[in-house]
Design an enzyme around this catalytic site. Sequence first.
Site, short mmCIF file in Angstrom:
data_model
loop_
_atom_site.label_atom_id
_atom_site.label_comp_id
_atom_site.label_asym_id
_atom_site.label_seq_id
_atom_site.Cartn_x
_atom_site.Cartn_y
_atom_site.Cartn_z
N SER A 63 0.80 -1.23 0.00
CA SER A 63 0.00 0.00 0.00
C SER A 63 0.83 1.28 0.00
CB SER A 63 -0.96 0.00 1.19
OG SER A 63 -2.03 -0.87 0.95
N LYS A 201 2.72 6.70 5.16
CA LYS A 201 1.83 5.64 4.66
C LYS A 201 2.39 4.29 5.07
CE LYS A 201 -1.72 4.01 2.61
NZ LYS A 201 -1.71 2.95 3.65
N THR A 202 1.50 3.44 5.57
CA THR A 202 1.86 2.06 5.89
C THR A 202 1.70 1.18 4.66
OG1 THR A 202 -0.41 1.61 6.58
CG2 THR A 202 1.17 2.25 8.31
N GLY A 203 2.27 -0.01 4.75
CA GLY A 203 2.07 -1.03 3.73
C GLY A 203 2.26 -2.40 4.35
#
Length: 258
Positions: A63, A201-203
């Site tokens: 993501s 932003k995480t992923g």
Amino acid sequence: MSKFFIAFLAFLLSVPAVAEDQELAKLFAQQGIDGTIVISSLHNGKTFIHNELRAKQRFSTASTFKILNTLISLEEKVISGKDDVLKWDGHIYDFPDWNRDQTLESAFKVSCVWCFQELARRVGAEKYRNYLRKSVYGALREPFEETTFWLDGSLQISAIEQVNFLKKVHLRTLPFSASAYETLRQIMLVDQTPAFTLWAKTGWATRVKPQVGWYVGHVETPKDVWFFATNIEVRDEKDLPLRQKLTQKALQAKGGIE
């Protein structure tokens, strides 16, 4: 644009090779987790890396690709702005926050996969190829599926490449409009204090083995801008909070945040 300026910009955006940072290595050892972090200053030229070998290794973007995907979707006008609505089709997902209509902003913040898959259908594969090439963003394996390539390992990027990309986003040197950059800046905002402002932003790459967890972004302080990219090997869901925890401690250790 002169050759000298292009060369200077490339130097500014590059992350130099550095020795293993023992302070950062200790943070990862304390958690017993395999991973890497790259922290790079925009103004003072300092870069800190734990596990440079892994920092150069490419992993599924997961993501974190929503950062570039948001810019592409806005530039191509497949969505008009952060409050534009994506209609839920009623399919029940494992993540309750996905089971409703979404705006671009809410889709970004809850990492709504179906939302960005819908945007991907509107953008199309060929335009993704062009934007990925122009943005010098990781490596895309052909052939690829236009609605899953950032999830299934077809698109991969290293932590060092993430930081270089984030610098270009911050400096607005990529082929996107001012309005696209400003919308991304609004929806990527995570925290704001008198001492710093955080965009991130995480992923979580679940379709590859071993699974990989990401946390990427930048912190602005009155004195500098610090870019970071963290990835860890995710053994189970209990490891996921370590993405943010390790990043926060690392930024504090290196003076990025107090």
